[in-house]
Design a protein around this motif. Structure first.
Motif, mmCIF file in Angstrom:
data_model
loop_
_atom_site.group_PDB
_atom_site.id
_atom_site.type_symbol
_atom_site.label_atom_id
_atom_site.label_comp_id
_atom_site.label_asym_id
_atom_site.label_seq_id
_atom_site.Cartn_x
_atom_site.Cartn_y
_atom_site.Cartn_z
ATOM 1 N N THR A 84 0.834 -1.199 0.000
ATOM 2 C CA THR A 84 0.000 0.000 0.000
ATOM 3 C C THR A 84 0.869 1.249 0.000
ATOM 4 O OG1 THR A 84 -0.065 -0.043 2.416
ATOM 5 C CG2 THR A 84 -1.866 -1.131 1.250
ATOM 6 N N ASN A 85 0.295 2.365 -0.434
ATOM 7 C CA ASN A 85 0.996 3.656 -0.369
ATOM 8 C C ASN A 85 0.837 4.157 1.069
ATOM 9 O OD1 ASN A 85 2.419 5.874 -1.149
ATOM 10 N ND2 ASN A 85 0.783 6.793 -2.357
ATOM 11 N N GLN A 86 1.624 3.519 1.956
ATOM 12 C CA GLN A 86 1.504 3.669 3.415
ATOM 13 C C GLN A 86 1.558 5.124 3.863
ATOM 14 O OE1 GLN A 86 1.255 1.225 5.899
ATOM 15 N NE2 GLN A 86 1.013 2.979 7.229
ATOM 16 N N LEU B 90 7.995 9.627 0.308
ATOM 17 C CA LEU B 90 9.228 9.284 1.023
ATOM 18 C C LEU B 90 10.290 8.726 0.082
ATOM 19 C CD1 LEU B 90 7.799 7.675 4.292
ATOM 20 C CD2 LEU B 90 8.817 9.946 4.023
ATOM 21 N N LEU B 91 9.882 7.886 -0.869
ATOM 22 C CA LEU B 91 10.867 7.317 -1.787
ATOM 23 C C LEU B 91 11.472 8.385 -2.692
ATOM 24 C CD1 LEU B 91 9.875 4.599 -0.708
ATOM 25 C CD2 LEU B 91 10.024 3.721 -3.038
ATOM 26 N N GLY C 227 5.294 4.516 11.038
ATOM 27 C CA GLY C 227 4.041 3.953 10.568
ATOM 28 C C GLY C 227 4.129 2.442 10.579
ATOM 29 N N GLU C 228 3.284 1.800 9.796
ATOM 30 C CA GLU C 228 3.294 0.353 9.705
ATOM 31 C C GLU C 228 4.399 -0.116 8.757
ATOM 32 O OE1 GLU C 228 -0.543 -0.946 8.511
ATOM 33 O OE2 GLU C 228 -1.579 0.028 10.183
ATOM 34 N N ARG C 229 4.701 -1.405 8.826
ATOM 35 C CA ARG C 229 5.702 -1.972 7.926
ATOM 36 C C ARG C 229 5.208 -1.883 6.489
ATOM 37 N NH1 ARG C 229 8.358 -8.066 8.415
ATOM 38 N NH2 ARG C 229 10.002 -7.758 6.837
ATOM 39 N N ASN C 230 6.125 -1.539 5.571
ATOM 40 C CA ASN C 230 5.785 -1.394 4.170
ATOM 41 C C ASN C 230 6.884 -2.017 3.322
ATOM 42 O OD1 ASN C 230 5.971 0.325 1.475
ATOM 43 N ND2 ASN C 230 3.861 0.429 2.184
ATOM 44 N N ARG C 231 6.502 -2.929 2.472
ATOM 45 C CA ARG C 231 7.461 -3.701 1.682
ATOM 46 C C ARG C 231 8.291 -2.832 0.749
ATOM 47 N NH1 ARG C 231 5.370 -9.100 -1.514
ATOM 48 N NH2 ARG C 231 7.350 -9.791 -2.409
ATOM 49 N N VAL C 232 7.652 -1.848 0.128
ATOM 50 C CA VAL C 232 8.351 -1.000 -0.835
ATOM 51 C C VAL C 232 9.327 -0.048 -0.127
ATOM 52 C CG1 VAL C 232 8.052 0.707 -2.665
ATOM 53 C CG2 VAL C 232 6.452 -1.209 -2.474
ATOM 54 N N PHE C 233 8.871 0.600 0.941
ATOM 55 C CA PHE C 233 9.745 1.490 1.713
ATOM 56 C C PHE C 233 10.921 0.701 2.287
ATOM 57 C CE2 PHE C 233 9.991 4.543 5.577
ATOM 58 C CZ PHE C 233 10.868 5.369 4.904
ATOM 59 N N GLU C 234 10.652 -0.509 2.730
ATOM 60 C CA GLU C 234 11.695 -1.369 3.276
ATOM 61 C C GLU C 234 12.769 -1.674 2.232
ATOM 62 O OE1 GLU C 234 10.935 -5.689 4.515
ATOM 63 O OE2 GLU C 234 10.755 -4.578 6.401
ATOM 64 N N PHE D 16 7.642 1.408 12.207
ATOM 65 C CA PHE D 16 8.608 1.372 11.106
ATOM 66 C C PHE D 16 8.782 2.776 10.541
ATOM 67 C CE2 PHE D 16 7.231 -2.927 11.558
ATOM 68 C CZ PHE D 16 8.337 -3.702 11.197
ATOM 69 N N PRO D 17 10.015 3.135 10.136
ATOM 70 C CA PRO D 17 11.155 2.276 9.837
ATOM 71 C C PRO D 17 12.043 1.889 11.015
ATOM 72 C CG PRO D 17 11.708 4.513 9.278
ATOM 73 C CD PRO D 17 10.258 4.537 9.710
ATOM 74 N N ALA D 18 11.766 2.367 12.241
ATOM 75 C CA ALA D 18 12.657 2.068 13.367
ATOM 76 C C ALA D 18 12.847 0.573 13.563
ATOM 77 C CB ALA D 18 12.107 2.706 14.640
ATOM 78 N N ALA D 19 11.794 -0.212 13.328
ATOM 79 C CA ALA D 19 11.870 -1.647 13.584
ATOM 80 C C ALA D 19 12.520 -2.432 12.452
ATOM 81 C CB ALA D 19 10.466 -2.194 13.856
ATOM 82 N N GLN D 20 12.890 -1.772 11.361
ATOM 83 C CA GLN D 20 13.539 -2.491 10.263
ATOM 84 C C GLN D 20 14.975 -2.828 10.637
ATOM 85 O OE1 GLN D 20 12.958 -0.908 6.341
ATOM 86 N NE2 GLN D 20 14.841 -1.803 5.543
ATOM 87 N N PRO D 21 15.411 -4.066 10.430
ATOM 88 C CA PRO D 21 16.800 -4.436 10.729
ATOM 89 C C PRO D 21 17.788 -3.514 10.031
ATOM 90 C CG PRO D 21 15.509 -6.397 10.282
ATOM 91 C CD PRO D 21 14.617 -5.223 9.946
ATOM 92 N N GLY D 22 18.794 -3.077 10.768
ATOM 93 C CA GLY D 22 19.807 -2.179 10.225
ATOM 94 C C GLY D 22 19.559 -0.730 10.533
ATOM 95 N N VAL D 23 18.300 -0.368 10.799
ATOM 96 C CA VAL D 23 17.962 1.002 11.188
ATOM 97 C C VAL D 23 18.153 1.125 12.698
ATOM 98 C CG1 VAL D 23 16.137 2.745 11.294
ATOM 99 C CG2 VAL D 23 16.307 1.220 9.304
ATOM 100 N N ILE D 24 18.786 2.202 13.148
ATOM 101 C CA ILE D 24 19.007 2.426 14.578
ATOM 102 C C ILE D 24 17.745 3.038 15.173
ATOM 103 C CG2 ILE D 24 20.413 3.604 16.316
ATOM 104 C CD1 ILE D 24 22.702 3.647 14.248
#
Length: 330
Positions: free
Chosen positions: A60-62, A172-173, A193-200, A228-236
């Motif tokens: 989705t366009n989160q 954002l992209l 926001g929520e997890r988003n596959r494209v932003f990730e 997210f994006p805080a919860a994405q691996p690699g993001v501090i």
């Protein structure tokens, strides 16, 4: 582009039509936004397409929101050097936020470049101006920044829609693509926001390019899902504490929290000509953004340079602990 066009043809069978498309050359991506047919159950449709076409990066366009919820104790609390001296540098910093008032007295002498990515009314310039002043505010100002000799590229991505302030994955992209083109070394993400596959996917590309990504952990409370994006691996992921090292009551909790920094009653620029107190994980993140740049420059382990808070060792409230720059930069 050929892959994007092929995907669009595949999606025609779901009655999805291209609304807009743009090349993001610095990210190596093409992003297509599709118009949904009336009455569509969006989550069900996305789930079906992802099942049928698992190799297609689609989501989705989160919508994302600002993560703000106020003293001048912050720099002392993280042992920020009064005179950085050799432990300093002219860094290239990016940020995604609201508009920034570059005429604010705290920023008039700063090396600041702005670009607006919003179509329509933009959000007010309060949140972004505060974050920018924390990062690169003038040392002669009432609101001194952490890295006043650095250059800041401010991508203005938040729009005002009635009473709601938000942004989208598409916006954002586009902003990330611009920041990559400016060769920034770190990006401050005081949003969530929520997890988003494209932003990730886009953030994975940045992490692969060794760009530091620092994000606010979230202000939805202890029972909230990961932000997210805080919860994405690699993001501090950065949470907020007050002057007594107590956790911000509205801060998110979870195993994705990396570090704590002052984020309650933080003095920073407001959107006009003065300063004010600000509270939220949004205002803890810039402290760690600055610290992470110094740590990389000095070859220091940012995650080890901490003061343990809460239970011994890493925990879901404070992460590894309160960042302590003075342990390796003095």
């Amino acid at each position: 582009m050929a892959e994007a066009q092929s995907a669009a043809r595949q999606l025609q069978s779901y009655q999805l039509r291209v609304k807009s498309r743009q090349r993001l050359d610095n990210l190596g991506l093409v992003i297509s936004v599709f118009r949904l047919p009336p009455g569509t159950d969006t989550p069900d449709l996305v789930a079906q397409v992802q099942e049928d076409l698992p190799d297609l990066d689609l989501d989705t366009n989160q919508r994302y929101q600002l993560l703000n919820a106020r003293r001048r104790y912050a720099q002392q609390m993280i042992a920020w050097p009064k005179d950085t001296g050799a432990c300093s540098g002219q860094f290239r910093i990016g940020m995604l936020d609201t508009p920034v008032n570059d005429q604010h007295p705290a920023l008039t002498d700063s090396q600041l470049t702005r670009r607006n990515f919003v179509r329509g009314p933009s959000a007010e310039a309060l949140h972004g101006t505060a974050v920018a002043s924390l990062l690169v505010g003038s040392v002669n100002s009432e609101t001194p920044g952490l890295l006043p000799g650095s250059t800041l590229w401010a991508a203005e991505v938040f729009r005002q829609r009635g009473e709601r302030t938000d942004t989208s994955t598409e916006i954002l992209l586009s902003a990330l693509d611009w920041l990559v083109g400016q060769e920034v070394q770190a990006i401050n993400l005081s949003l969530g926001g929520e997890r988003n596959r494209v932003f990730e996917l886009a953030l994975e590309k940045l992490l692969g390019s060794q760009i530091l990504l620092i994000a606010a952990a979230g202000n939805q409370g202890p029972e909230a899902p990961p932000s997210f994006p805080a919860a994405q691996p690699g993001v501090i992921a950065v949470t907020a504490v007050d002057a007594a090292e107590r956790l911000y009551p509205d801060a998110n909790r979870g195993d994705y929290i990396d570090l704590a920094a002052p984020g309650m009653d933080i003095w920073a620029a407001d959107g006009e000509t003065a300063g004010r107190y600000h509270t939220g994980t949004s205002f803890a993140a810039p402290l760690v953004t600055a610290a992470s740049l110094l740590a990389r420059q000095q070859g220091a382990d940012l995650m080890a340079a901490v003061k343990d808070l809460g239970p011994t060792g890493r925990d879901d409230r404070f992460g590894r602990g309160l960042v302590q720059v003075g342990t390796w930069c003095n």
